[in-house]
Structure formats: C-alpha cells, structure tokens
Scaffold this motif. Structure first.
Motif, short mmCIF file in Angstrom:
data_model
loop_
_atom_site.label_atom_id
_atom_site.label_comp_id
_atom_site.label_asym_id
_atom_site.label_seq_id
_atom_site.Cartn_x
_atom_site.Cartn_y
_atom_site.Cartn_z
N ARG A 78 -2.10 1.24 10.67
CA ARG A 78 -2.94 2.18 11.42
C ARG A 78 -2.36 3.58 11.24
NH1 ARG A 78 -5.22 1.04 17.47
NH2 ARG A 78 -6.44 2.96 17.64
N GLU A 80 -2.66 6.29 12.76
CA GLU A 80 -2.24 7.01 13.97
C GLU A 80 -0.83 6.65 14.44
OE1 GLU A 80 -6.63 6.87 13.69
OE2 GLU A 80 -5.14 5.29 13.61
N ASP A 81 -0.37 5.42 14.22
CA ASP A 81 0.96 5.03 14.72
C ASP A 81 1.86 4.40 13.66
OD1 ASP A 81 -0.05 2.44 14.45
OD2 ASP A 81 -0.18 2.09 16.61
N GLN A 82 1.34 4.16 12.44
CA GLN A 82 2.09 3.59 11.32
C GLN A 82 2.56 2.16 11.55
OE1 GLN A 82 2.55 5.18 8.07
NE2 GLN A 82 0.77 6.07 9.09
N ARG A 83 2.04 1.49 12.57
CA ARG A 83 2.35 0.08 12.81
C ARG A 83 1.40 -0.79 12.00
NH1 ARG A 83 1.97 -0.57 19.15
NH2 ARG A 83 2.74 -2.66 18.73
N TRP A 85 -1.22 -3.73 12.10
CA TRP A 85 -2.12 -4.36 13.04
C TRP A 85 -2.90 -5.45 12.31
CZ3 TRP A 85 -3.24 -2.65 18.19
CH2 TRP A 85 -2.49 -1.55 18.60
N PRO A 94 -1.49 -5.78 17.58
CA PRO A 94 -0.33 -5.22 16.88
C PRO A 94 0.57 -6.34 16.35
CG PRO A 94 -0.07 -4.97 19.25
CD PRO A 94 -1.44 -5.56 19.02
N GLN A 98 6.10 -1.34 18.74
CA GLN A 98 6.18 0.11 18.90
C GLN A 98 7.65 0.50 18.79
OE1 GLN A 98 3.51 2.22 19.44
NE2 GLN A 98 4.95 3.90 19.22
N GLN A 103 10.32 6.68 14.55
CA GLN A 103 9.08 6.17 13.99
C GLN A 103 9.38 5.19 12.88
OE1 GLN A 103 6.60 8.93 11.78
NE2 GLN A 103 4.77 7.83 12.37
N ASP A 104 8.62 4.11 12.84
CA ASP A 104 8.65 3.17 11.72
C ASP A 104 7.34 3.32 10.97
OD1 ASP A 104 11.04 2.26 12.69
OD2 ASP A 104 10.28 0.34 13.38
N ARG A 105 7.43 3.33 9.66
CA ARG A 105 6.25 3.38 8.80
C ARG A 105 6.25 2.12 7.94
NH1 ARG A 105 6.85 9.58 6.47
NH2 ARG A 105 6.85 10.62 8.51
#
Length: 181
Positions: A78, A80-83, A85, A94, A98, A103-105
């Motif tokens: 995603r 917006e959050d680099q998680r 999904w 998810p 989180q 931040q994790d990409r």
C-alpha cells in the motif's frame, strides 16, 4: 506513471489462473491520484482495491514488485504506509505490522508452496537504512523473520516451485547490480 497528455500509463502486468478459461490479467495503472491495481477477466475490467487505496513500493527509492497475485488472492504494498496487505473478497487485511520506530518498506513479493511470503524489506530507523530479505505467513498471523541481511541492496527473490531453494540478487555501494552482484 502519467503520460504527458494526461493519459493513463500501464505497467507491471501479471497473470493468474491455470488455464485460459479461468485466467485473469492484472496491471498497475498510473492515474492522476495515484497508482491503481486493475483486473481483467471474462471481458470485464475493474479496479481491485477501493478508490482511496493506491499500490506502490518505495524500496530503494524507486520501488518495484508492488503486488502479487496467486490463486485468486492479491498481496500488495500500500503506497500510503508501505506495508504488505492482502485482499480477499473486498476486505483489506494487513500482513506486515505497523512499524514502531520508523518506516518499513516492502517490495518483490513472492509466495512459496508452504504459504510463506518472501520479500525485500527496507527498514528506516534513526537515519539508518537496512535492507534484508524476510519471510512471513501470507495471512499475517506472525511478524516477518529475517532470511538474509548484511548487503546494501536486495532484489528479485525467486523460489524453486517446490520451495526447496530461494535465489536473489545482492550488491553493495558504490556498485550497481550489473557491475557486481
């Protein structure tokens, strides 16, 4: 991924299905408001995700490998959050947690016959960036675990169909992968 005249650019084509009768084609469309995952099957075309959800990886700053389709299921990064999904029947779940301190990409998602996802993870913590390969259950039931780390860059993990071997490309600065990997 916009063209100069405001048209839509298409990229990252993928196929899912065992035969032409049940095949679906997926791609990422660059639109004015972000990159959207699209599916075409049985002559019908439609967006896979809700309009506010965009697909895109920022690993190594330029991304790549932002989604995976397998057996009718879709895993995606995603924007917006680099998680990572997963979408099943319209619900968004998810898969990766989180991050707590930075931040994790994620990028280059693959799935093995054992139901584990393998991907590149880039961790940003206190002005330090760490790249690694991780694996996690495809349903998000556990946190990712590190498979390999210690190199500046990781890309393109690929599994042998029976899951017995995993290959990937690694390299260190100042080289590029075509210079020394």
């Amino acid at each position: 991924m916009q063209t100069e005249k405001g048209g839509v650019q298409v990229g990252d084509l993928a196929l899912d299905g065992l035969s032409a009768a049940d095949a679906a084609v997926y791609w990422v469309e660059g639109r004015r408001d972000g990159d959207v995952l699209v599916r075409w099957s049985d002559g019908c075309r439609g967006d896979v995700l809700p309009p506010e959800v965009h697909v895109g990886s920022a690993v190594h700053e330029y991304g790549g490998g932002a989604y995976l389709v397998h057996g009718g299921e879709v895993w995606f990064v995603r924007a917006e959050d680099q998680r990572i999904w997963r979408t099943t029947g319209g619900a968004l779940v998810p898969v990766t947690p989180q991050p707590r301190h930075g931040q994790d990409r994620h990028a280059d998602i693959q799935i093995g016959p054992d139901g584990l996802l393998v991907c590149v993870r880039e961790r940003h913590r206190a002005h330090q960036v760490t790249n690694e390969l991780v694996s996690a259950p495809a349903d998000g039931s556990a946190d990712p675990r590190v498979i390999a780390q210690g190199w500046d860059f990781y890309t393109s993990p690929r599994m042998k169909p029976d899951g017995s071997q995993l290959a990937w490309i690694i390299w260190n600065r100042p080289l590029m992968p075509w210079d020394g990997s």
